[in-house]
Write an enzyme that holds these catalytic residues in place. Sequence first.
Site, mmCIF file in Angstrom:
data_model
loop_
_atom_site.group_PDB
_atom_site.id
_atom_site.type_symbol
_atom_site.label_atom_id
_atom_site.label_comp_id
_atom_site.label_asym_id
_atom_site.label_seq_id
_atom_site.Cartn_x
_atom_site.Cartn_y
_atom_site.Cartn_z
ATOM 1 N N GLN A 1 0.832 -1.195 0.000
ATOM 2 C CA GLN A 1 0.000 0.000 0.000
ATOM 3 C C GLN A 1 0.872 1.253 0.000
ATOM 4 O O GLN A 1 1.830 1.346 0.773
ATOM 5 C CB GLN A 1 -0.915 0.000 1.215
ATOM 6 C CG GLN A 1 -1.982 -1.074 1.193
ATOM 7 C CD GLN A 1 -3.074 -0.796 0.180
ATOM 8 O OE1 GLN A 1 -3.227 0.322 -0.291
ATOM 9 N NE2 GLN A 1 -3.846 -1.823 -0.152
ATOM 10 N N TYR B 1 -6.169 -13.345 -3.158
ATOM 11 C CA TYR B 1 -5.343 -12.232 -3.638
ATOM 12 C C TYR B 1 -4.504 -11.730 -2.457
ATOM 13 O O TYR B 1 -4.431 -10.542 -2.166
ATOM 14 C CB TYR B 1 -6.190 -11.091 -4.204
ATOM 15 C CG TYR B 1 -7.265 -11.515 -5.175
ATOM 16 C CD1 TYR B 1 -6.990 -11.666 -6.542
ATOM 17 C CD2 TYR B 1 -8.574 -11.745 -4.743
ATOM 18 C CE1 TYR B 1 -7.987 -12.041 -7.433
ATOM 19 C CE2 TYR B 1 -9.578 -12.119 -5.625
ATOM 20 C CZ TYR B 1 -9.277 -12.270 -6.973
ATOM 21 O OH TYR B 1 -10.274 -12.639 -7.838
ATOM 22 N N GLU C 1 -2.178 -16.350 -3.820
ATOM 23 C CA GLU C 1 -1.632 -15.202 -4.550
ATOM 24 C C GLU C 1 -0.958 -15.718 -5.821
ATOM 25 O O GLU C 1 -0.217 -16.698 -5.791
ATOM 26 C CB GLU C 1 -0.612 -14.463 -3.673
ATOM 27 C CG GLU C 1 0.254 -13.456 -4.388
ATOM 28 C CD GLU C 1 -0.528 -12.356 -5.079
ATOM 29 O OE1 GLU C 1 -0.237 -12.087 -6.267
ATOM 30 O OE2 GLU C 1 -1.432 -11.776 -4.450
ATOM 31 N N ASP D 1 -8.960 -9.381 -1.474
ATOM 32 C CA ASP D 1 -8.503 -8.038 -1.845
ATOM 33 C C ASP D 1 -8.152 -8.061 -3.330
ATOM 34 O O ASP D 1 -6.977 -8.067 -3.704
ATOM 35 C CB ASP D 1 -7.286 -7.669 -0.988
ATOM 36 C CG ASP D 1 -6.806 -6.247 -1.241
ATOM 37 O OD1 ASP D 1 -7.479 -5.514 -1.993
ATOM 38 O OD2 ASP D 1 -5.749 -5.875 -0.690
ATOM 39 N N CYS E 1 -10.711 -1.444 -4.106
ATOM 40 C CA CYS E 1 -10.092 -0.164 -4.461
ATOM 41 C C CYS E 1 -10.821 0.522 -5.612
ATOM 42 O O CYS E 1 -10.355 1.558 -6.100
ATOM 43 C CB CYS E 1 -8.614 -0.351 -4.813
ATOM 44 S SG CYS E 1 -8.299 -1.518 -6.153
#
Length: 430
Positions: free
Chosen positions: A251, A283, A307, A360, A387
């Site tokens: 981030q 994710y 992932e 995510d 997001c």
Amino acid sequence: MLGDRIEVEVTGVAHGGISVARFEGRVVFVADAIPGETVVVEVTENAKPSFWRAVTVEVLEPSPFRRDHVWAAASLDRAPADRAGGAEFGHIDLGHQRELKRQVLVDALARFGRTDAFSGVRVEALPSGGPASAAVADGVVPDADGTGWRTRVRLQVDADGMPGPYAARSHRVISVDDIPLAVQEARAVLPLGERFRGATHVDVVVPSFGDPFVVVEETRTTRHRARSDRRRIVERVGDREFGLDARGFWQVHRHAAATLTRAVQDAVDPAAFDLHAANLDLYGGVGLLAAAVGDRFGDGMSITSVESDQTATEHAAENLAEWVGAKTVADRVDRFLRGIRMTAGPVERDRLSRATVVLDPPRSGAGREVVDQLAELAPTQIVYVACDPVALARDVGMLAAHGYRLSGLRAFDLFPNTHHVEAVASFRRD
């Protein structure tokens, strides 16, 4: 009409950092304006009969929320083609930026998610600037203009080797002398006056530990050599440390990882959480949110972090090593879910039905294939970090069709002076 200048009244905000106006019955999407203003715009796109695109060149009646742009390189003083991209809300009062982001999120949920259950949601402020360990009261923003928060800055490199940001709504590199959204440590080492011939882009990285540094991404012909020199960095969230590759995802807001950690911990319903269920972190990156769940519920937690990036998965395995029940899998989420859906027996199906799933996904959202497969596994609760408000809203609608009710929603201003907004949504199976 292309290139012509017209006067319009701006009436609303749309997703993507643009405002909405009308001209002779046609919708006009306007950059660099604020709802409520009367502006002169230059038409930049008129190929579609239903709408045009335009950019503001003069403000006739300004909004009370307009301010001097926090980045001179992106202001109205520059010709539209030469305005820097990446700070499309920088001319708007910070509090009103968050109100506009709230409106976009609520509108998306109504249009695509078919719900107004959280129309009163607010976009919460983060501390901005200063080290992640700084003690800052909740909701207090030290930098009232929303600058000084980016710990990662990407500079594109033009054909002559000069680095800089892209111009707004363009892939043309432009020259700037500063990037005020970056933390001070990054601004001190920005290589804006150097040349990087043969490079595609340059990244400035400010990790939690150690000095800031510059990573140069070479052209395709030399990329293998450049990537072979991999650098491991360490980021801190509270008392926990995470190892990751310098080029890996983290981030960019200095306080974002800690904010999302707390938000996910709060979003998981402890009454529905089963330590021994087949809990999933999809994710998962380097394990930030899996660790958040582990810190919330203790050492006995069972969770699988999935992932697609092999390097990130390797780091996740190290970062989650203290939880005996934590596993990491390097795979695409859709393929992983397809595999367990096809192979899980009755016992595993039962563990999945009692599971908590944290996901995510990228900006495009989870999408139909992942949502359908996840819903077939029927976990008890889902916590979704988003997001993009439109992508989230579409997935909200698809989850609702499978019987998952949106039970909680928080939104965070992780990207001040841009149109981006982060949300943490929770779902319970009806």
